[in-house]
Design a protein around this motif. Structure first.
Motif, mmCIF file in Angstrom:
data_model
loop_
_atom_site.group_PDB
_atom_site.id
_atom_site.type_symbol
_atom_site.label_atom_id
_atom_site.label_comp_id
_atom_site.label_asym_id
_atom_site.label_seq_id
_atom_site.Cartn_x
_atom_site.Cartn_y
_atom_site.Cartn_z
ATOM 1 N N UNK A 56 0.636 -1.147 -0.085
ATOM 2 C CA UNK A 56 0.016 0.099 -0.105
ATOM 3 C C UNK A 56 0.803 1.112 0.086
ATOM 4 N N UNK A 57 0.484 2.216 -0.628
ATOM 5 C CA UNK A 57 1.063 3.403 -0.633
ATOM 6 C C UNK A 57 0.308 4.401 0.161
ATOM 7 N N UNK A 58 0.904 5.617 0.516
ATOM 8 C CA UNK A 58 0.349 6.546 1.458
ATOM 9 C C UNK A 58 -1.197 6.748 1.210
ATOM 10 N N UNK A 59 -1.607 7.031 -0.030
ATOM 11 C CA UNK A 59 -2.963 7.417 -0.011
ATOM 12 C C UNK A 59 -3.785 6.083 0.069
ATOM 13 N N UNK A 60 -3.518 4.995 -0.286
ATOM 14 C CA UNK A 60 -4.026 3.661 -0.273
ATOM 15 C C UNK A 60 -4.145 3.506 1.257
ATOM 16 N N UNK A 61 -3.285 3.531 1.885
ATOM 17 C CA UNK A 61 -3.232 3.158 3.365
ATOM 18 C C UNK A 61 -4.088 3.896 4.196
ATOM 19 N N UNK A 62 -4.380 5.217 3.872
ATOM 20 C CA UNK A 62 -5.179 6.191 4.528
ATOM 21 C C UNK A 62 -6.752 5.642 4.231
ATOM 22 N N UNK A 63 -7.073 4.940 3.391
ATOM 23 C CA UNK A 63 -8.241 4.362 3.131
ATOM 24 C C UNK A 63 -8.749 3.286 4.042
ATOM 25 N N UNK A 64 -7.717 2.795 4.728
ATOM 26 C CA UNK A 64 -8.409 1.779 5.688
ATOM 27 C C UNK A 64 -8.795 2.798 6.880
ATOM 28 N N UNK A 65 -10.006 2.685 7.016
ATOM 29 C CA UNK A 65 -10.729 3.526 8.133
ATOM 30 C C UNK A 65 -11.324 2.768 9.431
ATOM 31 N N UNK A 66 -10.869 3.418 10.609
ATOM 32 C CA UNK A 66 -11.269 2.851 11.810
ATOM 33 C C UNK A 66 -12.801 3.216 11.951
ATOM 34 N N UNK A 67 -13.631 2.141 12.428
ATOM 35 C CA UNK A 67 -14.964 2.238 12.564
ATOM 36 C C UNK A 67 -15.350 3.060 13.952
ATOM 37 N N UNK A 68 -15.455 4.088 14.051
ATOM 38 C CA UNK A 68 -15.323 4.679 15.499
ATOM 39 C C UNK A 68 -16.319 4.389 16.463
ATOM 40 N N UNK A 69 -17.435 3.589 15.817
ATOM 41 C CA UNK A 69 -18.565 3.021 16.544
ATOM 42 C C UNK A 69 -17.859 2.030 17.395
ATOM 43 N N UNK A 70 -16.783 1.476 16.995
ATOM 44 C CA UNK A 70 -15.955 0.319 17.631
ATOM 45 C C UNK A 70 -14.921 0.740 18.868
ATOM 46 N N UNK A 71 -14.906 2.206 18.852
ATOM 47 C CA UNK A 71 -13.895 2.626 19.971
ATOM 48 C C UNK A 71 -13.837 2.326 21.110
ATOM 49 N N UNK A 72 -12.805 2.056 21.776
ATOM 50 C CA UNK A 72 -12.548 1.629 23.334
ATOM 51 C C UNK A 72 -13.298 2.490 23.970
ATOM 52 N N UNK A 73 -14.236 2.245 24.990
ATOM 53 C CA UNK A 73 -14.854 2.896 26.131
ATOM 54 C C UNK A 73 -15.922 3.868 25.289
#
Length: 499
Positions: A56-73
């Protein structure tokens, strides 16, 4: 999904290697791990990422998004939430992240459903990852109902933090080893322990284990967000027996491309581009301001100190008009100020500058180098506050606000230096007669002595003088300070001029 200890037990049923422990986690616990590791040969991380993540290059890597609904706490309604970064691109090493309370500890296993891969084209179904690339801590920093970024750990021992209304710029590191030399190393935080906060907590405790070829370490970070976000840091370092590089503490890393001291670069329309514009040092007896430079080559500047009180890379220029950049918000990048806690040993504040022709590379590093290096097998501890803030530390002295250099109008082969300096409250122009500018120029001839003027546009002071480089001078060391009678009025301006 609620990532409490109880839910994590359910998750770990699918990941039996992650044990739920009844254990007291504290700095002493992490120190024990660091001490044991330092007595053993260093082992490089053995993480082998799937090739599609490595590619993955920089732009492709940034497209992996964390689902903030799964955030700890998140679902617990606590004042802090934690996101995780996925491995890939230039982040191949897996970081182990744990949650702990006063009596228990639980590793947070890798869960692919925490992330959205739809925009990347990669398929996570066959991966067997054991952790994450780092973590992001969020809290209601700017609005009471919005969880904003406040602290990020990702890559080696790097961390970045934000205060209220700030944009990411300068970074800090847990440690630096051999910076600017042939034996430079980048130790990494390999494990984190996040203490579950109380519902009314205003601060968050984070423990971290550092591992590298020359050092191990145990760290405690106590994060208190706000207008000035402060991190209280305890660093305990163990030098390995076969350590190669020198060990430097409280390193700060920033970007300086160009500022007002040089003409605008051809091809770029902005007046200035930098995350920081100067190094400030409080050595206990004086305040020193060193404007940053981007001269060709690599340059190391050393400031000896008997009893360091603080140092930092500051973004002192806060006027949008001096950047004209609506997307990068350089005028709203934080300064980082290291305030020592307790008595630090004798040593040097060191500034390492290396030339760059772009704004995408951090080319400024400042750190503390103790005169007596850590010894193998003996813990070396330093304590400090790391502040991310807009305002400068209160020096009680007038500030150097700008440094400008140009061809002299009156003297052949000479350069004119113009310093803008703040003035005391209710300063009257007639008071200039009580001021003197003490200038020294090692490697240059002073062809026009400093002249002090009142600047009605800024209600500050302006000092200008002309210098001519001596023959074969490659570097001239300059110093200037304003005095009123026998008392210093301003910071000490120190500049390395390369004619």
């Amino acid at each position: 999904m609620r990532l409490s200890l109880s839910i994590l037990l359910g998750l770990c049923a699918l990941h039996s290697v992650h044990a739920f422990e009844r254990r007291e986690i504290n700095l002493e616990y992490v120190t024990g791990i660091a001490r044991d590791l330092a007595a053993k040969p260093y082992t490089s991380p053995s993480d082998a990422l799937p090739q599609e993540l490595v590619a993955l290059d920089f732009d492709e890597y940034r497209k992996i998004r964390f689902n903030k609904d799964k955030a700890l706490w998140k679902t617990a309604g606590l004042p802090f939430q934690v996101d995780f970064f996925h491995n890939g691109y230039i982040y191949p090493e897996t970081v182990q992240i744990n949650e702990y309370s006063d009596t228990h500890s639980q590793q947070i296993p890798y869960v692919k459903d925490f992330f959205n891969f739809e925009l990347t084209g990669v398929n996570p179904d066959e991966w067997d990852l054991q952790g994450y690339a780092g973590l992001r801590i969020r809290t209601p920093l700017n609005k009471p109902d919005v969880f904003d970024d406040v602290l990020v750990f990702q890559g080696a021992s790097y961390l970045r933090a934000l205060g209220r209304d700030q944009y990411y710029g300068i970074s800090a590191r847990g440690i630096a080893v051999g910076t600017g030399g042939d034996n430079e190393e980048f130790p990494r935080f390999s494990r984190f322990w996040l203490k579950k906060p109380a519902p009314d907590a205003r601060s968050l405790e984070i423990l971290a284990l550092l591992e590298g070829p020359s050092v191990t370490g145990a760290y405690r970070f106590y994060l208190t967000p706000g207008e000035n976000t402060q991190i209280e840091v305890t660093a305990r370092i163990f030098r390995r027996q076969d350590a190669r590089g020198d060990i430097y503490f409280a390193p700060l890393t920033s970007m300086f491309w160009y500022g007002e001291a040089r003409d605008q670069l051809i091809g770029d329309w902005r007046p200035e581009v930098h995350d920081s514009d100067g190094l400030l040092i409080n050595d206990g007896t004086s305040w020193i301001w060193r404007p940053l430079t981007n001269y060709p080559g690599n340059h190391l500047t050393v400031f000896p100190t008997e009893k360091l009180h603080g140092f930092g890379l500051l973004q002192r220029d806060r006027l949008f008009a001096n950047y004209q950049d609506l997307s990068e918000h350089y005028h709203e990048r934080p300064s980082a100020w290291v305030q020592t806690q307790g008595t630090w040993p004798k040593g040097d504040v060191v500034l390492f500058e290396f030339h760059q022709d772009t704004e995408t590379v951090d080319n400024m590093v400042a750190f503390f180098r103790p005169t007596e290096e850590p010894k193998p097998g003996v813990p070396y501890e330093l304590n400090y506050w790391l502040n991310f803030q807009f305002a400068d530390p209160d020096t009680k002295l007038q500030k150097i606000e700008a440094t400008r250099i140009g061809d002299s109008w009156h003297h052949a082969d000479a350069e004119t230096f113009i310093l803008d300096i703040s003035a005391p409250d209710k300063f009257k122009p007639v008071e200039i007669r009580d001021l003197t500018a003490r200038l020294s120029a090692d490697g240059a001839e002073i062809v026009q002595q400093p002249h002090i003027m009142y600047n009605p546009e800024t209600t500050g002071l302006r000092v200008h003088f002309d210098l001519r480089a001596l023959p074969q001078t490659e570097l001239a060391d300059l110093q200037l300070q304003l005095w009123r009678g026998d008392q210093p009025l301003s910071e000490m301006w120190i500049y390395q001029w390369r004619p």
